[in-house]
Design a protein around this motif. Structure first.
Motif, PDB file in Angstrom:
ATOM      1  N   ALA A   1       0.693  -1.195   0.043  1.00 41.76           N
ATOM      2  CA  ALA A   1      -0.093  -0.043  -0.063  1.00 41.76           C
ATOM      3  C   ALA A   1       0.823   1.057   0.011  1.00 41.76           C
ATOM      4  N   LEU A   2       0.533   2.216  -0.901  1.00 43.52           N
ATOM      5  CA  LEU A   2       1.230   3.395  -0.797  1.00 43.52           C
ATOM      6  C   LEU A   2       0.178   4.742  -0.824  1.00 43.52           C
ATOM      7  N   THR A   3       0.485   5.749   0.224  1.00 43.72           N
ATOM      8  CA  THR A   3      -0.126   6.754   0.159  1.00 43.72           C
ATOM      9  C   THR A   3       0.466   7.958  -0.499  1.00 43.72           C
ATOM     10  N   VAL A   4       0.183   8.694  -1.220  1.00 47.35           N
ATOM     11  CA  VAL A   4       0.811   9.708  -1.851  1.00 47.35           C
ATOM     12  C   VAL A   4       0.223  11.093  -1.400  1.00 47.35           C
ATOM     13  N   ILE A   5       0.960  12.230  -1.222  1.00 45.90           N
ATOM     14  CA  ILE A   5       0.243  13.577  -1.094  1.00 45.90           C
ATOM     15  C   ILE A   5       0.924  14.577  -2.044  1.00 45.90           C
ATOM     16  N   GLU A   6      -0.141  15.022  -3.018  1.00 46.07           N
ATOM     17  CA  GLU A   6       0.123  15.585  -4.181  1.00 46.07           C
ATOM     18  C   GLU A   6      -0.643  16.893  -4.150  1.00 46.07           C
ATOM     19  N   LEU A   7       0.112  18.194  -4.278  1.00 45.89           N
ATOM     20  CA  LEU A   7      -0.655  19.290  -4.311  1.00 45.89           C
ATOM     21  C   LEU A   7      -1.201  19.993  -5.572  1.00 45.89           C
ATOM     22  N   ASP A   8      -0.616  19.560  -6.634  1.00 45.12           N
ATOM     23  CA  ASP A   8      -1.137  19.851  -8.035  1.00 45.12           C
ATOM     24  C   ASP A   8      -2.385  18.697  -8.231  1.00 45.12           C
ATOM     25  N   ARG A   9      -3.528  19.478  -8.493  1.00 43.27           N
ATOM     26  CA  ARG A   9      -4.705  18.627  -8.984  1.00 43.27           C
ATOM     27  C   ARG A   9      -4.642  17.683 -10.088  1.00 43.27           C
ATOM     28  N   ASP A  10      -4.068  18.459 -11.132  1.00 38.37           N
ATOM     29  CA  ASP A  10      -3.929  17.792 -12.310  1.00 38.37           C
ATOM     30  C   ASP A  10      -3.057  16.393 -12.361  1.00 38.37           C
ATOM     31  N   LEU A  11      -1.897  16.516 -11.640  1.00 40.11           N
ATOM     32  CA  LEU A  11      -1.040  15.475 -11.509  1.00 40.11           C
ATOM     33  C   LEU A  11      -1.771  14.296 -10.477  1.00 40.11           C
ATOM     34  N   ALA A  12      -2.320  14.839  -9.589  1.00 39.43           N
ATOM     35  CA  ALA A  12      -3.255  13.772  -8.549  1.00 39.43           C
ATOM     36  C   ALA A  12      -4.051  13.023  -9.495  1.00 39.43           C
ATOM     37  N   ALA A  13      -4.884  13.685 -10.127  1.00 43.28           N
ATOM     38  CA  ALA A  13      -6.083  12.935 -11.022  1.00 43.28           C
ATOM     39  C   ALA A  13      -5.373  12.116 -11.949  1.00 43.28           C
ATOM     40  N   GLY A  14      -3.992  12.267 -12.732  1.00 39.73           N
ATOM     41  CA  GLY A  14      -3.518  11.178 -13.415  1.00 39.73           C
ATOM     42  C   GLY A  14      -2.637  10.036 -12.832  1.00 39.73           C
ATOM     43  N   LEU A  15      -2.495  10.037 -11.474  1.00 37.19           N
ATOM     44  CA  LEU A  15      -1.717   9.204 -10.860  1.00 37.19           C
ATOM     45  C   LEU A  15      -2.116   7.479 -11.043  1.00 37.19           C
ATOM     46  N   PRO A  16      -3.647   7.423 -10.902  1.00 35.25           N
ATOM     47  CA  PRO A  16      -3.869   5.981 -11.089  1.00 35.25           C
ATOM     48  C   PRO A  16      -3.743   5.254 -12.247  1.00 35.25           C
TER      49      PRO A  16
ATOM     50  N   THR B   1      -3.346   5.190  -2.314  1.00 35.36           N
ATOM     51  CA  THR B   1      -4.076   6.189  -1.735  1.00 35.36           C
ATOM     52  C   THR B   1      -3.816   7.770  -2.088  1.00 35.36           C
ATOM     53  N   ILE B   2      -4.504   8.474  -2.704  1.00 34.66           N
ATOM     54  CA  ILE B   2      -3.955   9.856  -2.880  1.00 34.66           C
ATOM     55  C   ILE B   2      -4.746  10.978  -2.360  1.00 34.66           C
ATOM     56  N   ILE B   3      -3.941  11.806  -1.645  1.00 39.91           N
ATOM     57  CA  ILE B   3      -4.360  13.029  -0.737  1.00 39.91           C
ATOM     58  C   ILE B   3      -3.904  14.122  -1.395  1.00 39.91           C
ATOM     59  N   GLU B   4      -4.994  14.923  -2.043  1.00 42.96           N
ATOM     60  CA  GLU B   4      -4.717  16.401  -2.666  1.00 42.96           C
ATOM     61  C   GLU B   4      -4.544  17.205  -1.512  1.00 42.96           C
ATOM     62  N   ALA B   5      -3.232  17.659  -1.142  1.00 43.79           N
ATOM     63  CA  ALA B   5      -2.889  18.573   0.182  1.00 43.79           C
ATOM     64  C   ALA B   5      -1.559  19.130  -0.145  1.00 43.79           C
ATOM     65  N   ASP B   6      -1.453  20.354   0.763  1.00 47.35           N
ATOM     66  CA  ASP B   6      -0.015  20.793   0.667  1.00 47.35           C
ATOM     67  C   ASP B   6       0.692  20.276   1.940  1.00 47.35           C
ATOM     68  N   ALA B   7       1.763  19.499   1.735  1.00 51.51           N
ATOM     69  CA  ALA B   7       2.507  18.774   2.647  1.00 51.51           C
ATOM     70  C   ALA B   7       2.887  19.697   3.594  1.00 51.51           C
TER      71      ALA B   7
END
Length: 270
Positions: A66-81, A91-97
């Motif tokens: 299992a891997l959790t990622v924290i990404e601020l850029d919404r476009d990048l987060a949407a393309g990760l899967p 697990t993708i978390i859209e947030a400012d680390a």
């Protein structure tokens, strides 16, 4: 080793954003070397900060349960899967680390492991933010500009040794791992990078009576690093501090070990 083909951000339909400090890693040998350094193991609670185009995310996802990622850029987060081999493990978390409450990720008897190619423009405050959660973190593997990594991992009596060295090494064991050339990124940054490891102490080797006082003292003396301790600490500590701690008042801050800084800061709060 899982291979990816994210060689150019524009080929992936993404334009780098300067405000996010985006430089995308694409060198497969470097990626493999980082994954080997992290060495994901069964049962790890792995978190990646700033996955970007999944250059590191994909092989980590392939080798972990299992891997959790924290990404601020919404476009990048949407393309990760679509960029990882097992999206169901992600697990993708859209947030400012820098503002994220990492305590949300804590699980009983399962320390967190953190990895990332950190945005250089927020690296120092982010490291100190993460250290607030250090008691729940097993280790951290990060890439930053080489000169900052050299400062973080520096020993006394070197030109790189300073506030960053002392304060991070107060909380962690810091290890320089390897250098990363500019050509490993797209677009190439203006500086050479390096990968390093931080291992927060379960029990600190030396404990200050007041960590805020320690931080103030260390910050103060290194803003005047050419001055002797006697001169830079005038008004903060008297001659008795040097006599009782056995520290030479004519010494300069880069010559002091961690125990010396703690001894002087403890004297401040007596």
């Amino acid at each position: 080793m899982y291979q990816i083909n994210a060689l150019n951000p524009k080929d992936e339909g993404h334009h780098t954003r300067k405000r996010f400090g985006q430089n995308f890693l694409h060198d497969q040998q470097v990626i493999a070397k980082i994954v080997r350094a992290v060495s994901p193991r069964s049962g790890d609670h792995l978190i990646e900060i700033g996955p970007g185009l999944a250059a590191l995310t994909a092989p980590l996802n392939a080798e972990s349960e299992a891997l959790t990622v924290i990404e601020l850029d919404r476009d990048l987060a949407a393309g990760l899967p679509k960029r990882v081999p097992h999206p169901e493990r992600l697990t993708i978390i859209e947030a400012d680390a820098l503002k994220y409450d990492f305590s949300q990720q804590f699980r009983e008897n399962q320390p967190v492991r953190i990895v990332g190619n950190l945005p250089y423009n927020i690296s120092t405050p982010l490291l100190f933010h993460l250290l607030e959660f250090g008691s729940h973190i097993k280790d951290m593997h990060f890439m930053l500009q080489k000169e900052v990594v050299e400062r973080i991992t520096a020993a006394p009596n070197s030109k790189e040794y300073g506030r960053l060295s002392v304060m991070i090494q107060y909380y962690c064991k810091a290890t320089f791992l390897f250098e990363v050339p500019r050509g490993a990124f797209n677009p190439p940054p203006k500086v050479t990078s390096a990968v390093f490891r931080l291992e927060p102490y379960a029990e600190k080797p030396i404990v200050a009576q007041d960590e805020r006082a320690l931080s103030r003292l260390v910050g103060h003396v290194f803003t005047q690093r050419r001055k002797t301790l006697r001169n830079s600490l005038k008004g903060m500590l008297g001659e008795d501090a040097f006599e009782q701690t056995g520290i030479d008042p004519m010494a300069r801050p880069e010559t002091l070990a961690m125990a010396d800084f703690v001894a002087l800061s403890d004297h401040m709060v007596k």
